[in-house]
Design a protein around this motif. Structure first.
Motif, PDB file in Angstrom:
ATOM      1  N   VAL A   1       0.729  -1.140   1.378  1.00 25.77           N
ATOM      2  CA  VAL A   1      -0.490  -0.783   0.643  1.00 25.77           C
ATOM      3  C   VAL A   1      -1.534  -0.219   1.593  1.00 25.77           C
ATOM      4  O   VAL A   1      -2.179   0.796   1.305  1.00 25.77           O
ATOM      5  CB  VAL A   1      -1.052  -2.011  -0.096  1.00 25.77           C
ATOM      6  CG1 VAL A   1      -2.353  -1.667  -0.809  1.00 25.77           C
ATOM      7  CG2 VAL A   1      -0.032  -2.539  -1.091  1.00 25.77           C
TER       8      VAL A   1
ATOM      9  N   LEU B   1      -0.034   3.364  -4.951  1.00 25.08           N
ATOM     10  CA  LEU B   1      -0.451   2.185  -4.191  1.00 25.08           C
ATOM     11  C   LEU B   1       0.188   0.927  -4.770  1.00 25.08           C
ATOM     12  O   LEU B   1       0.635   0.040  -4.026  1.00 25.08           O
ATOM     13  CB  LEU B   1      -1.979   2.055  -4.217  1.00 25.08           C
ATOM     14  CG  LEU B   1      -2.781   3.033  -3.362  1.00 25.08           C
ATOM     15  CD1 LEU B   1      -4.271   2.838  -3.593  1.00 25.08           C
ATOM     16  CD2 LEU B   1      -2.444   2.858  -1.893  1.00 25.08           C
ATOM     17  N   ALA B   2       0.233   0.846  -6.083  1.00 21.84           N
ATOM     18  CA  ALA B   2       0.846  -0.318  -6.727  1.00 21.84           C
ATOM     19  C   ALA B   2       2.326  -0.410  -6.383  1.00 21.84           C
ATOM     20  O   ALA B   2       2.865  -1.498  -6.154  1.00 21.84           O
ATOM     21  CB  ALA B   2       0.650  -0.245  -8.234  1.00 21.84           C
ATOM     22  N   GLN B   3       2.988   0.747  -6.315  1.00 27.59           N
ATOM     23  CA  GLN B   3       4.412   0.753  -5.981  1.00 27.59           C
ATOM     24  C   GLN B   3       4.659   0.368  -4.529  1.00 27.59           C
ATOM     25  O   GLN B   3       5.756  -0.091  -4.181  1.00 27.59           O
ATOM     26  CB  GLN B   3       4.991   2.137  -6.263  1.00 27.59           C
ATOM     27  CG  GLN B   3       5.008   2.513  -7.743  1.00 27.59           C
ATOM     28  CD  GLN B   3       5.447   3.942  -7.964  1.00 27.59           C
ATOM     29  OE1 GLN B   3       5.764   4.656  -7.010  1.00 27.59           O
ATOM     30  NE2 GLN B   3       5.445   4.374  -9.219  1.00 27.59           N
ATOM     31  N   SER B   4       3.643   0.545  -3.680  1.00 28.00           N
ATOM     32  CA  SER B   4       3.813   0.238  -2.257  1.00 28.00           C
ATOM     33  C   SER B   4       3.582  -1.236  -1.943  1.00 28.00           C
ATOM     34  O   SER B   4       3.513  -1.612  -0.777  1.00 28.00           O
ATOM     35  CB  SER B   4       2.857   1.101  -1.415  1.00 28.00           C
ATOM     36  OG  SER B   4       1.506   0.837  -1.748  1.00 28.00           O
ATOM     37  N   LEU B   5       3.427  -2.061  -2.976  1.00 27.68           N
ATOM     38  CA  LEU B   5       3.280  -3.500  -2.743  1.00 27.68           C
ATOM     39  C   LEU B   5       4.528  -4.103  -2.120  1.00 27.68           C
ATOM     40  O   LEU B   5       4.469  -5.133  -1.457  1.00 27.68           O
ATOM     41  CB  LEU B   5       2.969  -4.216  -4.070  1.00 27.68           C
ATOM     42  CG  LEU B   5       1.532  -4.072  -4.594  1.00 27.68           C
ATOM     43  CD1 LEU B   5       1.420  -4.638  -6.000  1.00 27.68           C
ATOM     44  CD2 LEU B   5       0.554  -4.774  -3.652  1.00 27.68           C
TER      45      LEU B   5
ATOM     46  N   PHE C   1      -3.261   5.720  -7.356  1.00 24.29           N
ATOM     47  CA  PHE C   1      -3.323   4.263  -7.474  1.00 24.29           C
ATOM     48  C   PHE C   1      -2.004   3.694  -7.998  1.00 24.29           C
ATOM     49  O   PHE C   1      -1.639   2.566  -7.685  1.00 24.29           O
ATOM     50  CB  PHE C   1      -4.488   3.865  -8.378  1.00 24.29           C
ATOM     51  CG  PHE C   1      -5.832   4.099  -7.745  1.00 24.29           C
ATOM     52  CD1 PHE C   1      -6.303   3.251  -6.751  1.00 24.29           C
ATOM     53  CD2 PHE C   1      -6.604   5.186  -8.105  1.00 24.29           C
ATOM     54  CE1 PHE C   1      -7.541   3.476  -6.162  1.00 24.29           C
ATOM     55  CE2 PHE C   1      -7.832   5.418  -7.514  1.00 24.29           C
ATOM     56  CZ  PHE C   1      -8.301   4.559  -6.527  1.00 24.29           C
TER      57      PHE C   1
ATOM     58  N   ALA D   1      -0.460   3.303   2.712  1.00 28.46           N
ATOM     59  CA  ALA D   1      -0.544   4.270   1.615  1.00 28.46           C
ATOM     60  C   ALA D   1      -1.993   4.648   1.338  1.00 28.46           C
ATOM     61  O   ALA D   1      -2.308   5.816   1.063  1.00 28.46           O
ATOM     62  CB  ALA D   1       0.119   3.698   0.364  1.00 28.46           C
ATOM     63  N   PHE D   2      -2.900   3.684   1.409  1.00 26.80           N
ATOM     64  CA  PHE D   2      -4.312   3.962   1.171  1.00 26.80           C
ATOM     65  C   PHE D   2      -4.878   4.827   2.288  1.00 26.80           C
ATOM     66  O   PHE D   2      -5.610   5.795   2.039  1.00 26.80           O
ATOM     67  CB  PHE D   2      -5.088   2.653   1.064  1.00 26.80           C
ATOM     68  CG  PHE D   2      -6.547   2.839   0.740  1.00 26.80           C
ATOM     69  CD1 PHE D   2      -6.951   3.170  -0.542  1.00 26.80           C
ATOM     70  CD2 PHE D   2      -7.509   2.678   1.719  1.00 26.80           C
ATOM     71  CE1 PHE D   2      -8.292   3.346  -0.844  1.00 26.80           C
ATOM     72  CE2 PHE D   2      -8.860   2.850   1.434  1.00 26.80           C
ATOM     73  CZ  PHE D   2      -9.249   3.183   0.144  1.00 26.80           C
TER      74      PHE D   2
ATOM     75  N   LEU E   1       1.658  -6.789   3.497  1.00 28.81           N
ATOM     76  CA  LEU E   1       0.865  -5.843   2.708  1.00 28.81           C
ATOM     77  C   LEU E   1       0.676  -4.515   3.428  1.00 28.81           C
ATOM     78  O   LEU E   1      -0.134  -3.684   3.002  1.00 28.81           O
ATOM     79  CB  LEU E   1      -0.511  -6.452   2.394  1.00 28.81           C
ATOM     80  CG  LEU E   1      -0.505  -7.727   1.545  1.00 28.81           C
ATOM     81  CD1 LEU E   1      -1.919  -8.291   1.450  1.00 28.81           C
ATOM     82  CD2 LEU E   1       0.046  -7.439   0.149  1.00 28.81           C
TER      83      LEU E   1
END
Length: 398
Positions: free
Chosen positions: A311, A195-199, A192, A314-315, A308
């Motif tokens: 994100v 994921l935050a870094q992939s914003l 997670f 990445a997810f 986006l």
């Protein structure tokens, strides 16, 4: 212009963007990765496509005052998923994307080429499309075999919601996929945070390379599928809703925006067909002259969703590949059934369509050229032979 804005168009535009993105982004990611893109390059391609089609929809809708919806080429992405990595890797595929976009521009500006594409027998074009799609359509069943606890919820969500509202079937499957990921898949520690870094919006330049192999294996089939399955039906949807668009400039503009997205990994943007009906129909506004705002809002929505893409990708990368393939396959069931029915509808062209379908679906790659090309060629030769025999018999009876 702003006096034509309405809350009804705002709602329909937002719904169009969500359905268009959620229903097929998995197909796009699968297709780009299949031709050699890394996860980050696939995310960059998804972003480039979404932003390009959003900008294209806004430009065309403002310029023409028509509800011109734009989409990425979902059949084209399915084609890529079955093509595999070609000689030269992803840079060669990107070169083919640029050539395909140039073909689309020429088809819009040079009327004889546009007419030639339109003259490709519909049964063969539909048979090629159904042959391309069928492989991914098996994925939901394979997902159940992989793990029933993970695959069944996705399929059941699609079935149950689709029974009440077909439009929301694929988004429901996507929601089920997210829930399965959260509650059924062991997500690594720190995922997670990643994921935050992939914003940050993903963007990676891919220097294209060009080869005849890439042109024949990717560019030509992608061009044919995009024109026959997206651009031409997109014009038909507008005409059904009593609009009178000029096809040439619309085609050329989508080709221009496809060229802009290609170096960042995008394969093709084109006129929408399914979502076009949402923006062009009465649900967007009772007054046809005010519906273009739905396409504009949809374009804005695509741009936001595209930013986006990091994100989203990445997810998705955390999931077992078969699960995202299952979502992609469910998104293509409607396209498969429609193209298959259209391919085999007429008895006199059924054998030629069958050859096109079987060769394409076989995944045959001869001389490094994908099965989609050989399928279309084989079906075309069969159709030409049948017509020649009919003509000879007719002359012999005189």
């Amino acid at each position: 212009m702003f006096k034509d804005f309405s809350l009804q168009a705002l709602f329909m535009g937002c719904l169009t963007a969500f359905v268009g993105f959620a229903s097929s982004f998995a197909v796009v990611l699968q297709g780009l990765k299949a031709v050699g893109a890394t996860d980050f390059e696939a995310a960059s391609g998804l972003m480039a496509l979404s932003v390009s089609m959003g900008l294209c929809a806004i430009v065309l809708s403002v310029a023409t005052r028509l509800p011109v919806s734009i989409a990425w080429s979902t059949p084209g992405a399915a084609l890529l998923a079955t093509t595999g990595v070609i000689e030269g890797g992803f840079p060669a595929a990107v070169g083919a994307f640029i050539i395909c976009a140039a073909f689309i521009i020429i088809a819009g500006l040079f009327k004889p080429l546009g007419r030639a594409v339109a003259s490709i027998p519909a049964p063969l074009a539909n048979a090629m499309l159904s042959g391309v799609i069928i492989g991914l359509c098996f994925a939901p069943i394979k997902a159940i075999g992989f793990n029933p606890a993970l695959g069944l919820p996705i399929i059941l969500a699609w079935i149950v919601v689709g029974a009440f509202k077909r439009l929301f079937a694929v988004p429901a499957a996507l929601v089920a996929f997210v829930l399965v990921m959260i509650f059924g898949v062991d997500i690594p520690a720190g995922a997670f945070d990643a994921l935050a870094q992939s914003l940050t919006p993903p963007m990676e330049w891919v220097t294209p390379s060009f080869s005849l192999h890439a042109v024949v294996s990717i560019a030509l089939p992608l061009f044919i599928v995009t024109m026959a399955s997206q651009n031409i039906p997109g014009i038909a949807v507008l005409k059904v809703n009593h609009y009178d668009p000029q096809p040439g400039p619309l085609f050329a503009t989508t080709g221009f925006f496809s060229i802009l997205s290609a170096p960042f990994g995008g394969h093709a943007v084109n006129l929408a067909a399914i979502t076009a009906a949402m923006c062009a129909g009465e649900d967007a506004h009772p007054d046809p002259r005010r519906r273009y705002w739905a396409a504009i809002i949809g374009g804005v929505g695509y741009i936001i969703l595209g930013l986006l893409a990091g994100v989203v990708t990445a997810f998705v990368a955390l999931a077992p590949p078969i699960l995202i393939q299952a979502v992609a396959g469910l998104a293509l069931v409607g396209a498969f059934s429609g193209s298959a029915v259209a391919a085999f509808k007429e008895p006199e062209t059924r054998e030629a369509a069958a050859i096109t379908f079987l060769v394409t679906a076989s995944g045959l790659s001869f001389a490094g050229i994908s099965g989609a090309f050989w399928g279309l060629l084989g079906g075309g030769l069969m159709m030409a032979l049948q017509r020649a025999v009919v003509a000879i018999r007719a002359r012999s009876l005189k």
